[in-house]
Design an enzyme around this catalytic site. Sequence first.
Site, PDB file in Angstrom:
ATOM      1  N   HIS A  18      42.717  13.352  45.054  1.00  0.00           N
ATOM      2  CA  HIS A  18      42.066  12.067  44.749  1.00  0.00           C
ATOM      3  C   HIS A  18      42.873  10.908  45.343  1.00  0.00           C
ATOM      4  O   HIS A  18      42.301   9.989  45.933  1.00  0.00           O
ATOM      5  CB  HIS A  18      41.979  11.838  43.225  1.00  0.00           C
ATOM      6  CG  HIS A  18      41.119  12.808  42.486  1.00  0.00           C
ATOM      7  ND1 HIS A  18      41.555  13.453  41.348  1.00  0.00           N
ATOM      8  CD2 HIS A  18      39.851  13.248  42.691  1.00  0.00           C
ATOM      9  CE1 HIS A  18      40.581  14.223  40.879  1.00  0.00           C
ATOM     10  NE2 HIS A  18      39.542  14.124  41.685  1.00  0.00           N
ATOM     11  N   LYS A  42      32.875  16.662  27.079  1.00  0.00           N
ATOM     12  CA  LYS A  42      32.959  16.370  25.645  1.00  0.00           C
ATOM     13  C   LYS A  42      34.409  16.317  25.190  1.00  0.00           C
ATOM     14  O   LYS A  42      34.771  15.496  24.371  1.00  0.00           O
ATOM     15  CB  LYS A  42      32.168  17.416  24.857  1.00  0.00           C
ATOM     16  CG  LYS A  42      30.684  17.196  25.011  1.00  0.00           C
ATOM     17  CD  LYS A  42      29.903  17.650  23.781  1.00  0.00           C
ATOM     18  CE  LYS A  42      28.437  17.311  23.903  1.00  0.00           C
ATOM     19  NZ  LYS A  42      27.724  18.103  24.938  1.00  0.00           N
ATOM     20  N   ARG A  91      35.944  18.873  50.093  1.00  0.00           N
ATOM     21  CA  ARG A  91      37.091  19.742  50.354  1.00  0.00           C
ATOM     22  C   ARG A  91      36.704  20.966  51.162  1.00  0.00           C
ATOM     23  O   ARG A  91      37.433  21.410  52.025  1.00  0.00           O
ATOM     24  CB  ARG A  91      37.715  20.197  49.031  1.00  0.00           C
ATOM     25  CG  ARG A  91      38.376  19.092  48.257  1.00  0.00           C
ATOM     26  CD  ARG A  91      38.611  19.487  46.833  1.00  0.00           C
ATOM     27  NE  ARG A  91      37.339  19.795  46.177  1.00  0.00           N
ATOM     28  CZ  ARG A  91      37.198  19.999  44.883  1.00  0.00           C
ATOM     29  NH1 ARG A  91      38.248  19.971  44.103  1.00  0.00           N
ATOM     30  NH2 ARG A  91      36.026  20.242  44.360  1.00  0.00           N
ATOM     31  N   SER A 129      40.871  19.262  39.680  1.00  0.00           N
ATOM     32  CA  SER A 129      41.398  18.936  38.350  1.00  0.00           C
ATOM     33  C   SER A 129      41.330  20.159  37.444  1.00  0.00           C
ATOM     34  O   SER A 129      42.246  20.437  36.672  1.00  0.00           O
ATOM     35  CB  SER A 129      40.599  17.786  37.728  1.00  0.00           C
ATOM     36  OG  SER A 129      40.693  16.635  38.521  1.00  0.00           O
TER      37      SER A 129
END
Length: 170
Positions: A18, A42, A91, A129
């Site tokens: 990022h 969530k 990517r 991530s």
Amino acid sequence: MPTLAVYPGSFDPLTNGHVDIISRGARLFDRIIVAILVNAEKAPLFSMEERVEITRAVFRDQPNVEVDTFDGLLVDYVARRRAQVIVRGLRAVSDFEFEFQMALMNQRLDPTIETIFMMPAEQYTYISSRLIKEVFALGGRVHGLVPDMVETRLREKLAAQPIGAGKKSR
Ligand code: PNS
């Protein structure tokens, strides 16, 4: 007219992939807004406040990088900010299908907004991530793949909530 770009995402957590895309965008556009989606997941590992804090800290010396949060439709946020461009990182071929769908849907929703894809430096093409969280939780080394501040925070989170067996030094 200055060119304003929005780089949207969950950033849970921010990775060096990022960071690479944001830095490239900051060179290309007059201003790039890192727009963190509220409630993407969530149960995110990093709270919204933490994600904003980390991203601001990493780019504190780059005045044309702004960090903001958004919810609702991305194109509505982009229009509200009077930005012209959505930046997304690509990517690998596996990213393409979902990104292609999103870009075309966003184009249909607001044809005045362009999506621009940028490739990160090669050494970041396999980072996500999700993988960072998984590898770190299982005792793997993530040094060099995330900003130092993210690594520190990951370590603090793990110390506060140890996952037990399988933990190795890192
Ligand atoms: O980091 P991510 O999870 O790949 O980012 C996905 C994101 C935030 C760009 C996407 O989920 C999004 O734009 N959400 C906002 C809601 C929206 O506009 N959905 C329609 C997109 S076609």
